[in-house]
Write a protein that holds these residues in place. Structure first.
Motif, short mmCIF file in Angstrom:
data_model
loop_
_atom_site.label_atom_id
_atom_site.label_comp_id
_atom_site.label_asym_id
_atom_site.label_seq_id
_atom_site.Cartn_x
_atom_site.Cartn_y
_atom_site.Cartn_z
N PHE A 2 0.83 -1.21 0.00
CA PHE A 2 0.00 0.00 0.00
C PHE A 2 0.86 1.25 0.00
N LEU A 3 1.78 1.29 0.93
CA LEU A 3 2.62 2.48 1.07
C LEU A 3 3.76 2.46 0.04
N ARG A 6 2.87 3.78 -3.43
CA ARG A 6 2.56 5.22 -3.43
C ARG A 6 3.82 6.04 -3.21
N GLU A 7 4.73 5.52 -2.40
CA GLU A 7 5.98 6.25 -2.19
C GLU A 7 6.86 6.23 -3.43
N PHE A 10 5.44 8.78 -5.62
CA PHE A 10 5.57 10.14 -5.09
C PHE A 10 7.02 10.63 -5.19
N GLU A 283 8.24 8.85 10.06
CA GLU A 283 7.06 8.19 9.49
C GLU A 283 6.89 6.79 10.04
N LEU A 287 3.76 5.16 11.98
CA LEU A 287 3.13 3.88 11.61
C LEU A 287 3.09 2.94 12.80
N LEU B 110 1.61 11.23 6.30
CA LEU B 110 2.70 10.71 5.47
C LEU B 110 2.71 11.47 4.15
N ALA B 112 3.61 11.02 1.16
CA ALA B 112 3.34 10.39 -0.14
C ALA B 112 1.86 10.11 -0.37
N LEU B 113 1.05 10.21 0.70
CA LEU B 113 -0.34 9.74 0.58
C LEU B 113 -1.33 10.89 0.41
N GLN B 124 -5.21 -0.94 6.46
CA GLN B 124 -4.31 -1.89 5.82
C GLN B 124 -3.74 -2.89 6.81
N PHE B 125 -3.52 -2.44 8.04
CA PHE B 125 -2.96 -3.40 9.00
C PHE B 125 -3.88 -3.70 10.16
#
Ligand SMILES: Nc1ncnc2c1ncn2[C@@H]1O[C@H](COP(=O)(O)OP(=O)(O)OP(=O)(O)O)[C@@H](O)[C@H]1O
Ligand SMILES: [Mg+2]
Lengths: 376, 237
Positions: A2-3, A6-7, A10, A283, A287, B110, B112-113, B124-125
């Protein structure tokens, strides 16, 4: 994922630059692999293509000069023929000569002296097989150098004249020199330096460089026992490559460069991901504070590294293969080998992943409490 | 997950958050810092609690301990009846993603999102929904960010980032919402909007909310206000 995806999208400039570096390393890797394979072909393809399991050289011969120094006689051949695991044993002669064709082509030849009716006699793609005393069968690469079937070549100094009667199938070179197969009797005269009209001493008619051995199907040769019986010192075909002039030094050099390239690529990829991941430390703390499992964060980062490495290496390898196709057939010994390239690419990707994994694993253990406060 | 034993069912039903005699010390000997000193705090579901106090008083430490980011030196922390001090790292992470939402200073999004993906991220988690998860689209509409769902943090104002951060914290339907200085980077009008939004969510969703703030202006939206001084918590006059 998911991340990760996108990263990648980006921060595409950053990942693009890194990808370009990895791709360049992959290009280098492919070129080096091409050079290595080319060099091996140039150095020992003449040996590789012989249907031989092992060579029995003179006892105590210096291994890296065995083909030029060793002398064995008929007794050794006979002794080897009696071994139960040997399907065939035949004398083999090897010497390097300078020659000039009637057409004015100057060419160095590696003369392989073989008995025309033995298993060493080469198949031909043009002309006829070995038979007449002065007939030789030359490597396809000698044709590229300007020799034709029917040409006559004269050996420097002793003046022996030989006629090209046939051309082998594929490249046969030895120590970067084109191979010419010559009947053993003729080879013995040339080796002894006896020119036309000269008389060959009786002893020389029984001598050759080594005994070429072929094992019975499904059997491995007991070289030690055979050596003891025949009074020889044998090397398997692969071991004998090291006796080809310059082969060991050249391949060691290339392997060293390849090793350095692997190390550099692992460091570059590792350093990139280390910096990238450290920048993401905050980041990652967020998370983790949100409850993301460490495995999730690690997996996401590794997928990112995998996509980058695979993409960049694929592009680099493709470019390298394209460049290589361009070079192949030119003056530089260069040959592309799919398994070698695949192995190099896999090694590159693996090392990049290891570098990334080390970097990420360290950051995943960041204190999640650092996500609190800190105006970012 | 037997590490997350539900204790005292009565308390768990009535209370979102219970801190009992919680202390947190950093260092030892002459360097010893009592970040939290025998803190007792109960926040009921739907209750909006604020904590004020001078810098270094232990407010962030309180949130870290209440949210299971840091294990206290002594005392018990219960969130929705689960003992946060009982399990290890892994168990605490699981409790965080199931029961706790964090709203950080200036959003901590974040880069990038997009706003929509920020809100989808915790799903997601999250382990697939003990309770119903909320639809990220509805939630963004609720915080007034539906129009800007495709923007990334650098394309949003401070107040908008904070709204996205709140939506992100609420998407897993947490029982406890921990908020650290949400208005630090905002002007008066924006500050009131953001805190009003928090108060509304607390009531509608019956979430226990603990908000740390320096901003006395916004305390009018809170049900209970505590003051923290040198690691001790007391009711604010
Ligand atoms: N990891 C740590 N190691 C040592 N001391 C710490 C650590 N974290 C916090 N402290 C100390 O604990 C005390 C409480 O810190 P905390 O961050 O909770 O204060 P705060 O009330 O949030 O302050 P601020 O309003 O400035 O954010 C401070 O004296 C701080 O120096
Ligand atoms: Mg703080």
């Amino acid at each position: 994922m998911f991340l990760a995806l996108r990263e990648l999208a980006f921060a595409r400039t950053r990942f693009g630059l890194m990808g370009a570096v990895i791709a360049l390393i992959a290009v280098l890797m492919v070129m080096l692999s091409g050079l290595s394979v080319g060099l091996v072909n140039d150095g020992v393809s003449g040996l590789q293509k012989l249907p031989v399991t092992a060579f029995a050289f003179e006892k105590h011969v210096q291994h890296d000069a065995a083909f030029s120094r060793s002398v064995v006689d008929d007794d050794a051949v006979r002794a080897w023929r009696e071994r139960p695991d040997v399907a065939a044993a035949t004398p083999y002669g090897n010497s390097l000569v300078n020659a000039r064709s009637d057409g004015g082509v100057e060419i160095d030849l590696a003369l392989f002296g073989v008995e025309p009716d033995s298993f060493l006699a080469p198949p031909v793609s043009q002309g006829s097989r070995l038979s007449t005393p002065d007939g030789i069968v030359v490597s396809t690469t000698a044709v590229t150098a300007g020799l034709r079937v029917g040409d006559t070549v004269t050996l420097d100094r002793i003046g022996t004249r030989l006629t090209v009667v046939g051309v082998t199938t594929g490249q046969h070179t030895f120590g970067h020199v084109d191979v010419a197969f010559v009947p053993l009797d003729t080879w013995q005269r040339i080796k002894a330096g006896v020119g036309p009209g000269g008389v060959l001493p009786d002893r020389a008619t029984r001598e050759s460089t080594a005994v070429a051995l072929r094992a019975k199907p499904g059997r491995t040769l007991d070289l030690a026992a055979g050596d003891a019986a025949a009074g020889t010192e044998s090397l398997t075909l692969e071991q004998s490559y090291g006796a080809s002039p310059g082969y060991t030094a050249e391949s060691t050099t290339l392997r060293l460069i390849q090793g350095f390239l692997y190390a550099i690529s692992a460091l570059v990829a590792g350093a990139f991901f280390a910096v990238w991941v450290i920048q993401r430390k905050h980041e990652v703390a967020i998370l983790r504070a949100m409850g993301a499992p460490a495995g999730w964060v690690l997996r996401d980062a590794l997928v990112q590294a995998l996509i980058l490495m695979v993409g960049a290496v694929a592009v680099g390898a493709a470019v390298g293969v394209g460049l290589g196709a361009f070079i192949t057939g030119g003056g530089v010994p260069f040959a592309l080998s799919a398994p070698d390239i695949a192995a190099a690419a896999a090694g590159l990707i693996l090392l990049g992943l290891v570098g990334a994994a080390v970097a990420v694993a360290r950051v995943v253990s960041v204190e999640p409490a650092t996500a609190l406060g800190g105006n970012r | 997950m037997n590490a997350i034993a539900a204790v005292e069912p009565d308390t768990s039903r009535r209370h979102g958050l219970v801190l009992r005699d919680v202390s947190l010390q950093h260092g030892d000997g002459p360097d010893l810092v009592r970040a939290l000193d025998e803190v007792n705090l109960t926040v009921a579901p739907g209750e909006f609690t604020a904590v004020v106090g001078p810098s270094g008083a232990g407010k962030s430490s309180l949130l870290a301990v209440a949210g299971g980011l840091t294990r206290p030196t002594a005392g018990t922390v219960l969130v929705a009846g689960h003992d946060l001090t009982a399990g290890g790292q892994r168990a605490r992470a699981a409790l965080r993603r199931e029961h706790i939402g964090f709203v950080f200073q200036s959003g901590n999004l974040l880069p990038a999102l997009t706003a929509r993906d920020q809100v989808r991220l915790p799903l997601q988690f999250a382990s697939g929904g003990r309770r119903g998860r909320r639809d990220p689209r509805d939630l963004l509409a609720e915080v007034g960010m539906a129009e800007k769902a495709d923007r990334r943090p650098h394309q949003l104002s401070g107040g908008e980032r904070q709204r996205v951060g709140i939506a992100r914290a609420l998407v897993t339907e947490p029982r406890l919402l921990l908020v650290d200085e949400p208005t630090a980077a905002l002007d008066r009008a924006r500050s009131h909007e953001v805190v009003r939004l928090l108060a509304r969510e607390a009531k509608q969703r019956r979430v226990a909310v603990v908000m740390v703030t320096h901003d006395h202006d916004v305390l009018e939206h809170c049900d209970t206000v505590y003051e923290m001084v040198d690691g001790r918590l007391s009711r604010h006059g």
